[in-house]
Structure formats: C-alpha cells, structure tokens
Enzyme design. Structure first.
Site, PDB file in Angstrom:
ATOM      1  N   TYR A  60      18.287  -2.308  38.719  1.00 27.76           N
ATOM      2  CA  TYR A  60      17.809  -1.456  39.815  1.00 27.76           C
ATOM      3  C   TYR A  60      16.351  -1.083  39.585  1.00 27.76           C
ATOM      4  O   TYR A  60      15.545  -1.061  40.516  1.00 27.76           O
ATOM      5  CB  TYR A  60      18.680  -0.204  39.915  1.00 27.76           C
ATOM      6  N   ASN A  75      24.418   0.795  51.107  1.00 30.81           N
ATOM      7  CA  ASN A  75      24.369   0.809  52.561  1.00 30.81           C
ATOM      8  C   ASN A  75      24.159  -0.589  53.122  1.00 30.81           C
ATOM      9  O   ASN A  75      24.318  -0.820  54.312  1.00 30.81           O
ATOM     10  CB  ASN A  75      23.230   1.737  53.015  1.00 30.81           C
ATOM     11  N   CYS A 135      23.787  -8.522  46.364  1.00 28.74           N
ATOM     12  CA  CYS A 135      23.721  -7.218  45.715  1.00 28.74           C
ATOM     13  C   CYS A 135      24.463  -7.243  44.380  1.00 28.74           C
ATOM     14  O   CYS A 135      24.248  -6.383  43.528  1.00 28.74           O
ATOM     15  CB  CYS A 135      24.308  -6.157  46.628  1.00 28.74           C
ATOM     16  N   HIS A 136      25.330  -8.236  44.177  1.00 35.24           N
ATOM     17  CA  HIS A 136      26.078  -8.302  42.919  1.00 35.24           C
ATOM     18  C   HIS A 136      25.182  -8.721  41.757  1.00 35.24           C
ATOM     19  O   HIS A 136      25.537  -8.555  40.605  1.00 35.24           O
ATOM     20  CB  HIS A 136      27.256  -9.269  43.073  1.00 35.24           C
ATOM     21  N   GLU A 166      28.973 -17.323  38.597  1.00 34.73           N
ATOM     22  CA  GLU A 166      27.636 -17.906  38.456  1.00 34.73           C
ATOM     23  C   GLU A 166      27.381 -18.362  37.034  1.00 34.73           C
ATOM     24  O   GLU A 166      26.272 -18.750  36.683  1.00 34.73           O
ATOM     25  CB  GLU A 166      26.594 -16.878  38.893  1.00 34.73           C
TER      26      GLU A 166
END
Length: 111
Positions: free
Chosen positions: A25, A47, A55-56, A82
DNA sequence: TGGTTGACGGTGG
DNA sequence: TCCACCGCCAACC
C-alpha cells in the site's frame, strides 16, 4: 466514475503491477504521488470494484497480505495462482517479488 | 463543514 | 517475534 485524480492514479498504478509481482500500500501510494496515503489506498481498493484492477497484488508492508476483514484468503488464492509462495499469511519471498514501479522485464529474478 | 472510519507504515517496548 | 502508539490521507455520514 468521477473519481479523484489521486484515485484514478492509484488504480492506474495497481493495473501496472506485472503478473507474479506484488506491491505494498505504501509503495502504491508513493507511486501515486502520496507516500503517506497508504491508508487511503486501502479505502480505494476496498471501494474498487473494477476487475481490471488486480487489488490482490496490493498487500501490506513486510509481505503481509493484510485485509483481515475480507479478501484475505481471496488474495492468498490469487497470489498462489500467480506462482507466489505464501507462508503463515505472508509472502515467503516478498523482497524478491516486490514491484517498485520499475518495468522489470525479468520477472523471475533470482535475487 | 466537521468528525469518524479504515484492506496501513514505521518505530518502540 | 508479537503488541501498542502515533501519524497520514481519502471516503463516508
């Protein structure tokens, strides 16, 4: 739509994360122009319902997955898909797969 | 307009 | 290694 410029930039940065790589982040916030907006990134990701935004691949610092509320195991599964190694809720080789925003064409870097 | 929340980061004990 | 405190920023009420 109608997101703030910062939000759009964050989404763009996250979409730029290569497959098999992860970013924190704080790193995403820094790449978006707000090195201190790590918390805001979490809100934006939460959101964010855009499937084009991986986002993972955005995790907490230290290689921790984060997202203790939901999506924790979701990220775990997607990251495993992945080819990443997750150990006790944390990436085993986090420093090796950490993406710092540079277009590293050499994905599998043997440190 | 103002206060609170939250998928966080870093440092200290 | 784990827990607690403080700081920082955007979205929501």
């Amino acid at each position: 739509m109608g997101q703030s410029s910062f939000t759009l930039r964050v989404l763009c940065v996250v979409r730029s994360i290569p497959v098999g790589r992860v970013s924190t982040y704080g790193d995403v916030a820094k790449l978006a122009g707000r090195p201190r907006a790590a918390r805001a990134i979490g809100n934006i990701m939460r959101n964010c319902s855009d499937q084009s935004v991986p986002c993972h691949r955005v995790i907490a610092a230290g290689g921790q997955l984060g997202g203790f509320r939901n999506g924790r195991w979701i990220k775990h599964s997607l990251l495993l898909a992945e080819g990443l190694s997750v150990r006790r809720g944390r990436l085993h080789n986090f420093p090796s797969i950490r993406w710092d925003g540079k277009n590293s064409h050499n994905t599998t870097e043997p440190v």
